[in-house]
Design a protein around this motif. Structure first.
Motif, mmCIF file in Angstrom:
data_model
loop_
_atom_site.group_PDB
_atom_site.id
_atom_site.type_symbol
_atom_site.label_atom_id
_atom_site.label_comp_id
_atom_site.label_asym_id
_atom_site.label_seq_id
_atom_site.Cartn_x
_atom_site.Cartn_y
_atom_site.Cartn_z
ATOM 1 N N THR A 99 0.849 -1.194 0.000
ATOM 2 C CA THR A 99 0.000 0.000 0.000
ATOM 3 C C THR A 99 0.885 1.246 0.000
ATOM 4 N N ASP A 103 -1.847 6.666 0.322
ATOM 5 C CA ASP A 103 -3.124 5.993 0.586
ATOM 6 C C ASP A 103 -3.283 5.714 2.080
ATOM 7 N N ASN A 106 -4.022 9.025 3.899
ATOM 8 C CA ASN A 106 -5.414 9.420 3.658
ATOM 9 C C ASN A 106 -6.383 8.585 4.485
#
Length: 153
Positions: A99, A103, A106
């Protein structure tokens, strides 16, 4: 792309649902952490799975206001009687090691959570916290400052 694997903390220190609030409070103090993943109880380590997470806030919420009138021994006895299964956050969101950092950041901001366990093949292999993002941001800012110093007129 910077990934969660590059910034995650390892090894991950964990407790089980059968451990107590007292165990978690002492572990957080000793390990200097604010979040502890809770893994299922199993005699084979590879079969232990993430079943929850306990944060410092969860510990504070589990304490009733009467605890402040207790002696340290009474408080410890009371905390020892509360299992983590009763107070842990279940259905914990996780991320894969691949990941992206943006991301992950966020997700933490939008969900208003302080950590994200990193999981590969159902095994917790790391943890990324809001503190890790602050540290990464600080490194980037320091790098920017050294690469483009401010000139004084």
């Amino acid at each position: 792309m910077v990934t969660m694997q590059e910034m995650m903390s390892t090894p991950v220190r964990t407790l089980s649902p059968d451990d107590s609030v007292l165990d978690a409070r002492r572990a957080m103090a000793e390990w200097r952490v604010r979040h502890i993943p809770i893994l299922s109880v199993h005699e084979i380590p590879e079969k232990r799975r993430l079943v929850g997470i306990v944060s410092r806030g969860d510990l504070l919420a589990a304490m009733d206001s009467d605890i402040y009138a207790m002696t340290e021994d009474e408080r410890a006895e009371h905390e020892a009687s509360i299992s983590l299964e009763r107070i842990m956050t279940k259905n914990v969101a996780t991320a894969s090691p691949e990941t992206g950092m943006a991301d992950g950041a966020n997700f933490l901001l939008n969900r208003k959570v302080g950590c994200l366990p990193i999981v590969r093949e159902k095994q917790v292999i790391g943890i990324v916290t809001d503190h890790d993002f602050v540290r990464a941001t600080l490194k980037l800012l320091e790098r920017l400052e050294t690469e483009s110093p401010v000139e004084n007129d």
